[in-house]
Design a protein around this motif. Sequence first.
Motif, mmCIF file in Angstrom:
data_model
loop_
_atom_site.group_PDB
_atom_site.id
_atom_site.type_symbol
_atom_site.label_atom_id
_atom_site.label_comp_id
_atom_site.label_asym_id
_atom_site.label_seq_id
_atom_site.Cartn_x
_atom_site.Cartn_y
_atom_site.Cartn_z
ATOM 1 N N GLU A 1 0.840 -1.217 0.000
ATOM 2 C CA GLU A 1 0.000 0.000 0.000
ATOM 3 C C GLU A 1 0.864 1.252 0.000
ATOM 4 N N LEU A 2 1.884 1.226 0.861
ATOM 5 C CA LEU A 2 2.757 2.404 0.974
ATOM 6 C C LEU A 2 3.522 2.628 -0.327
ATOM 7 N N GLN A 3 3.934 1.504 -0.961
ATOM 8 C CA GLN A 3 4.631 1.642 -2.248
ATOM 9 C C GLN A 3 3.681 2.239 -3.293
ATOM 10 N N THR A 4 2.417 1.736 -3.292
ATOM 11 C CA THR A 4 1.434 2.257 -4.255
ATOM 12 C C THR A 4 1.199 3.739 -4.002
ATOM 13 N N THR B 1 5.909 16.975 -1.818
ATOM 14 C CA THR B 1 5.869 16.716 -0.370
ATOM 15 C C THR B 1 5.318 15.317 -0.126
ATOM 16 N N SER B 2 5.623 14.792 1.051
ATOM 17 C CA SER B 2 4.991 13.519 1.415
ATOM 18 C C SER B 2 3.550 13.858 1.805
ATOM 19 N N GLN B 3 2.721 12.844 1.832
ATOM 20 C CA GLN B 3 1.311 13.108 2.117
ATOM 21 C C GLN B 3 1.159 13.756 3.497
ATOM 22 N N GLN B 4 0.450 14.872 3.520
ATOM 23 C CA GLN B 4 0.287 15.561 4.799
ATOM 24 C C GLN B 4 -1.180 15.746 5.085
ATOM 25 N N ARG B 5 -1.679 14.968 5.994
ATOM 26 C CA ARG B 5 -3.099 15.063 6.329
ATOM 27 C C ARG B 5 -3.321 16.105 7.422
#
Length: 487
Positions: A242-245, A328-332
Motif C-alpha cells: 500500500e505504501l509503495q502504491t 511533499t509527502s502526504q500531509q493530512r
Amino acid sequence: MRVKESAASQLKAPADPGRENFPSPWRGFVILGGSLFLAEFVVMICLPYLPELKPWVYNVADAALMLLLASPAGYFLVLRPLHHHIRERRRTEEELLLTNEQLRREIAVRRTAEGELVEAELRYRTVANFTYDWEYWETPEHALRYCSPSCERITGYSAPEFIADPKLQEQIIHPEDADLWRDHHHGALAAREAKIAEFRIRRKDGDIRWVEHTSQPVLGENGIFLGVRASNRDVTDRKIKELQTQQLRRELSHVTRVTTAGQLAASLAHELNQPLTAISCNAQAAERFLAFDKPELNEVQQALKEIWHDSQRAGGVIRQLRALFTKTSQQRSVVNFNEVIEGTLGLLRSELVLNGVSVQLELAPELPGLQGDRIELQQVVLNLILNALEAMTDLPPHRRRLRLCTKLEKSMGIQADFQDCGSGIPPAQLSRLFEPFFTTKPTGMGMGLTICHSIIEAHGGRLWAVNNRDRGATFHLMLPIHQKETV
Ligand code: ADP
C-alpha cells in the motif's frame, strides 16, 4: 432433594401392596366358620352311629368354637399390625428402589452433559489456540482473560508474558503510533462498539510490523460489560505494498501537477503580471506625489496600501504554485473543502476571465472540516475545472458557465458538484473515464481523472460523473468527514 421429589412423584406403588398377599380377614373367618360348621354338621349326622366318638367330638367342637372366637382378636392384635409393618417396609423398599433408579439415570445424564462440556471446551480451545491471528480478551480491569498463542508469531512475546504483564501490550506499540493506540484503546473501552485501527508494533527481536487491530466489546447477560475482545492481524506485507502504491501515486500525481501547472503558464504569468504592473504603477505614482512641493501624503498612503494589497495577491499565487510544484509527502490535516475550491479558483482567475467563463459558486456555509491532504484535494479540483473549461471551448464565450457547489450530506459526508455546459460525455465512454490513459483529446495524457479518482479513494471518498439533462456533464465527489483510524 429435587431428585427425591421427582422419584417420589414417579412412584407408582399400589395403594396397599400387602393386600394381595393377605386375604381379607372376613373372608378367612367365613371360610373357617363355614368349614367348622360343615364339619360339626357332618359329625352331628354321623354321631348317632358312632356313640364312642361323642366325648372327643364335643371337645373338638369346643376347641373349634374357641378358635373361631379367638381368631378375630388374634387378627386385630397381632396379624394386622404385623401386616401393616410389613407393608410399610415394602413400600419404603420400593420407594428406595425407584429413587435409586432415578438417581442412576440423572447421574448418567449429568455425565453425558459433562462429557459434552469437556468436548466443547476442547473444541473451542483448539480453535482459539490455533487461530492465525492474535486474539485476546481484556477485562474492564485491564487484565488479560485470554491470549492466543499466536501472539508469539506476531510479536515474539509469548501468551504467558502478555498475561503476566498487562502493560506489555502498550509497550510494544511504535512510539509514533502511541497516541493513536491510546485513543483507540480508550475509545474501544468507552464506545462499546467494534473499532478498527492500524498501527505498528516493535517485535521482541526489534523488527517493526504493521498490525490491523479490531476490538469489540464483550457483553454478558443484561448487557453487562465484560471487557474487550481483540483480534490482531499482521498486515505488514499488505501495508508495504500500500505504501509503495501510495508513493507511486504521489510521484505520478506530482508529475501531472507539474504538467498542469505548465499548461497554465500563460494565465499564471498574466495572474502575476497584473499585480506586478499595479505595484509598479502605484510606486511611480507615490514617487510623483512625494516630489510635489507640498507632498500629497494621503495619496502616497493610499498608493502604499494598494502596493501592499497587490504584493499579497502575487505572493498568494506564488505560494499556491509552489505548493503544487513541491514534492511533499502526504500531509493530512483538517481541510475545509470550500477553501480548497476558493484557493484553486484564485489560481485560475485569469484562465477563467480569458476564456469568458462565468462561475456560479454555491458553497455551503459552515462546512465541517475533513481529514485530508490539501494539495492533493486542490489538484482534484484543478483537474475537474480545467477539464470543464476544455469541454466548453466549442461554445461561444458568453455561454460558458461553470457551477460549483458544496453541500453536507449528513450520513455520507461532504458532496461537491462540478457542473459544466460543455460537450458532455458519450454514454459509451462514461465507464472508461477513470481508466488510465483514456483520453479523447489530441494532446491529452488521460491520467488526470485516474489520479483524481485515486486521490479521492485514498481519502475514503467517491468520484463519479453523469451527463446533465440539457447539456454538459457534472462530476460529483463525496468525501467522508470521519475516516478509519490509520496512521
Ligand atoms: P485528459 O484531460 O488528458 O484527456 P483526463 O483523465 O482528465 O485526461 O480526462 C479523460 C477524458 O475524459 C477526456 O479526454 C475527456 O474525453 C473526458 N472528460 C473529462 N472531463 C470532461 C468533461 N467535463 N466533459 C466532457 N468530457 C470530459
